[in-house]
Write an enzyme that holds these catalytic residues in place. Structure first.
Site, mmCIF file in Angstrom:
data_model
loop_
_atom_site.group_PDB
_atom_site.id
_atom_site.type_symbol
_atom_site.label_atom_id
_atom_site.label_comp_id
_atom_site.label_asym_id
_atom_site.label_seq_id
_atom_site.Cartn_x
_atom_site.Cartn_y
_atom_site.Cartn_z
ATOM 1 N N ASP A 110 0.829 -1.208 0.000
ATOM 2 C CA ASP A 110 0.000 0.000 0.000
ATOM 3 C C ASP A 110 0.868 1.265 0.000
ATOM 4 O O ASP A 110 1.468 1.621 1.016
ATOM 5 C CB ASP A 110 -0.913 -0.039 1.235
ATOM 6 C CG ASP A 110 -1.840 1.151 1.275
ATOM 7 O OD1 ASP A 110 -1.862 1.927 0.292
ATOM 8 O OD2 ASP A 110 -2.539 1.315 2.296
ATOM 9 N N TYR A 233 -16.677 14.961 -14.190
ATOM 10 C CA TYR A 233 -15.235 14.827 -14.003
ATOM 11 C C TYR A 233 -14.616 16.106 -13.427
ATOM 12 O O TYR A 233 -14.412 16.211 -12.221
ATOM 13 C CB TYR A 233 -14.514 14.376 -15.299
ATOM 14 C CG TYR A 233 -13.164 13.817 -14.920
ATOM 15 C CD1 TYR A 233 -12.959 12.464 -14.742
ATOM 16 C CD2 TYR A 233 -12.108 14.683 -14.617
ATOM 17 C CE1 TYR A 233 -11.746 11.967 -14.292
ATOM 18 C CE2 TYR A 233 -10.888 14.197 -14.171
ATOM 19 C CZ TYR A 233 -10.712 12.841 -14.012
ATOM 20 O OH TYR A 233 -9.529 12.370 -13.541
HETATM 21 P P1 NAD Z 1 -4.424 2.282 -13.430
HETATM 22 O O1 NAD Z 1 -5.584 1.718 -12.699
HETATM 23 O O2 NAD Z 1 -4.040 1.638 -14.725
HETATM 24 O O3 NAD Z 1 -3.096 2.278 -12.507
HETATM 25 C C1 NAD Z 1 -3.132 2.497 -11.142
HETATM 26 C C2 NAD Z 1 -1.817 2.068 -10.501
HETATM 27 O O4 NAD Z 1 -1.869 2.384 -9.100
HETATM 28 C C3 NAD Z 1 -1.510 0.563 -10.581
HETATM 29 O O5 NAD Z 1 -0.123 0.373 -10.742
HETATM 30 C C4 NAD Z 1 -1.924 0.046 -9.195
HETATM 31 O O6 NAD Z 1 -1.248 -1.132 -8.775
HETATM 32 C C5 NAD Z 1 -1.505 1.226 -8.355
HETATM 33 N N1 NAD Z 1 -2.178 1.315 -7.050
HETATM 34 C C6 NAD Z 1 -3.499 1.470 -6.792
HETATM 35 N N2 NAD Z 1 -3.696 1.541 -5.451
HETATM 36 C C7 NAD Z 1 -2.487 1.427 -4.867
HETATM 37 C C8 NAD Z 1 -2.021 1.427 -3.522
HETATM 38 N N3 NAD Z 1 -2.845 1.581 -2.489
HETATM 39 N N4 NAD Z 1 -0.689 1.263 -3.308
HETATM 40 C C9 NAD Z 1 0.183 1.089 -4.334
HETATM 41 N N5 NAD Z 1 -0.194 1.111 -5.630
HETATM 42 C C10 NAD Z 1 -1.508 1.273 -5.887
HETATM 43 O O7 NAD Z 1 -4.741 3.825 -13.618
HETATM 44 P P2 NAD Z 1 -4.316 4.942 -14.668
HETATM 45 O O8 NAD Z 1 -5.496 5.257 -15.496
HETATM 46 O O9 NAD Z 1 -3.015 4.644 -15.292
HETATM 47 O O10 NAD Z 1 -4.163 6.173 -13.667
HETATM 48 C C11 NAD Z 1 -2.935 6.654 -13.188
HETATM 49 C C12 NAD Z 1 -3.046 8.163 -12.995
HETATM 50 O O11 NAD Z 1 -3.258 8.775 -14.280
HETATM 51 C C13 NAD Z 1 -4.229 8.580 -12.111
HETATM 52 O O12 NAD Z 1 -3.862 9.661 -11.318
HETATM 53 C C14 NAD Z 1 -5.259 9.008 -13.138
HETATM 54 O O13 NAD Z 1 -6.193 9.936 -12.629
HETATM 55 C C15 NAD Z 1 -4.367 9.641 -14.186
HETATM 56 N N6 NAD Z 1 -4.985 9.806 -15.521
HETATM 57 C C16 NAD Z 1 -5.675 8.790 -16.119
HETATM 58 C C17 NAD Z 1 -6.292 9.017 -17.343
HETATM 59 C C18 NAD Z 1 -7.081 7.937 -18.041
HETATM 60 O O14 NAD Z 1 -7.899 8.259 -18.898
HETATM 61 N N7 NAD Z 1 -6.857 6.700 -17.735
HETATM 62 C C19 NAD Z 1 -6.170 10.257 -17.990
HETATM 63 C C20 NAD Z 1 -5.413 11.246 -17.379
HETATM 64 C C21 NAD Z 1 -4.835 11.019 -16.127
#
Ligand code: NAD
Length: 392
Positions: A110, A233
């Site tokens: 975590d 959003y």
């Molecule tokens: P994702 O779900 O693919 O990745 C999330 C990551 O966080 C994973 O590696 C997971 O293991 C890790 N994680 C989650 N909880 C955890 C914890 N308690 N401890 C350790 N690791 C933990 O998500 P994503 O879409 O790649 O999002 C990543 C960031 O990018 C976020 O801040 C999101 O808001 C941002 N983002 C996403 C998008 C989109 O459209 N997907 C667009 C712009 C920005």
């Protein structure tokens, strides 16, 4: 065992080890093809196993030749159930890093906890001395703070209820969906989980331990999106958390003259986190169609590779007037948005396949879990219990 996808609405409960490996290999090949970058050599990625964080780790390693420490929260297989995709992705990443002579270690736990922060510091001290870059890419549903309180993130409006068209992912039909306003505590919870408090904690803890190099860079990822999705959003609970994240970048910059903090506003992409947001998947499917026709569509790896090559590790980082890096520049261009809005107005169940890239949406969705990748033999038995080398 032979692994098949088991999809329930916006989640797939299985993941394919070989498919996830193939996915990582493709991202590595893309990065290698784009050439090297004079960038950081020791990088910590928080949220390193899927989506934007995984793409960041791959880019840091294979474009900058960086040693990487990745933090994630993934489940191994129990022999019957598959591991989560982020587990298999990390197996693949570490194996490929090793083949290329790159240091890579991972911590599965975590990231919000002090225990994991201390483990990371110990690992940095022992193996790397310091890190030059910290990427914060967490997307989590919950956070437990030091006092034991469990905070939950929610996707609600902060004003009135909001009703819009939505894609019913169970049968690809267009329905109407209402997102309710946040109830007491839900906005605060979302800010606690997805805002910048934990990012600040990380930077304070790393700086305090002396494991950040002089002029270390830190980047956290955000999203803004089109006006259409503002009520759920940008102006919703998650958007308020992202505003807090942006303020945190300013705070880090004010507090530490030897750290440079950035927010990178990224493009909307199908990831495990984003597939769960109501209304948004239909926007994604239409956006994919428009951007593919225009030749500007990017996935996570294309976005992060462009971030490193063209916006961040250049003579002067390219930011907007508020200091944010805009990787959503192509998504939010008038050319793209005018077309998206036109499709949005006209889309119905009958024409959704024509006006949106619903197949592309589902392709990305399945590939996230290691399915539907060409060249992978899905009829072959696979070992579910592959170990992440550095965790063995
Ligand atoms: P994702 O779900 O693919 O990745 C999330 C990551 O966080 C994973 O590696 C997971 O293991 C890790 N994680 C989650 N909880 C955890 C914890 N308690 N401890 C350790 N690791 C933990 O998500 P994503 O879409 O790649 O999002 C990543 C960031 O990018 C976020 O801040 C999101 O808001 C941002 N983002 C996403 C998008 C989109 O459209 N997907 C667009 C712009 C920005």
């Amino acid at each position: 065992m032979i692994v098949e996808p088991k999809v329930r609405e916006f989640i797939c409960t299985t993941a394919h080890p070989t498919g996830c490996y193939e996915n990582v290999k493709r991202q590595i090949a893309y990065v290698k093809d784009k050439g090297t970058i004079e960038g950081p050599k020791r990088v910590l990625v928080i949220g390193a196993s899927t989506g934007y964080g995984l793409a960041s780790r791959i880019t840091a390693a294979f474009a900058c030749q960086a040693s990487t420490i990745g933090v994630m929260f993934e489940k191994p297989s129990n022999g019957k159930r598959t591991a989560t995709p982020g587990w298999y992705n990390t197996v693949a990443f570490e194996k490929e890093a090793e083949k290329n002579g790159l240091y890579a270690k991972s911590i599965n736990g975590d990231a919000f906890s002090l225990e994991v922060k201390e483990k990371v510091i110990e690992m940095i001290k022992e193996d790397l001395g310091q890190v030059d870059m910290v990427i914060y890419s967490l997307a989590a549903p919950r956070r437990t703070t030091a006092d034991g309180t469990v905070w939950a993130s929610s996707l609600k409006t902060t004003g009135e209820a909001f009703t819009e068209k939505s894609l019913d992912l169970r049968n690809n039909t267009i329905v109407t969906k209402t997102v309710e306003p946040a109830k007491d505590g839900e906005l605060e919870g979302t800010i606690k989980v997805m805002g910048g408090e934990d990012w600040m904690d990380w930077m304070d803890t790393l700086h305090g331990a002396g494991v950040l190099s002089e002029n270390a860079v830190t980047v956290a990822y955000s999203y803004i999106g089109p006006k259409l999705t503002y009520p759920i959003y940008y102006d919703g609970t998650i958007g308020q958390a992202k505003r807090h994240l942006t303020k945190t970048a300013e705070k880090i910059n004010e507090k530490y003259s030897d750290i440079k903090a950035y927010i990178s506003v990224n493009k909307a992409l199908v990831t495990q986190a984003s597939a769960a947001i109501p209304i948004v998947p239909l926007y994604f499917a239409i956006l994919y169609k428009v951007m593919k026709v225009q030749g500007t569509h990017e996935g996570c790896i294309e976005q992060i590779s462009r971030l490193f090559h063209e916006k961040l590790f250049v003579e002067k980082p390219v930011t907007d007037e508020q200091g944010r890096i805009r990787m959503d520049d192509w998504e939010l261009s008038d050319e793209v948005q005018d077309k998206v809005m036109e499709c949005w107005k006209n889309v119905t169940t009958e024409n959704v396949a024509e006006l949106s890239d619903i197949d592309g949406y589902w392709q990305d969705f399945y590939q996230m879990f290691g399915f539907h990748l060409d060249g992978v033999d899905y009829a072959k038995d696979v070992d579910l219990e592959v170990a992440i080398p550095s965790l063995e």
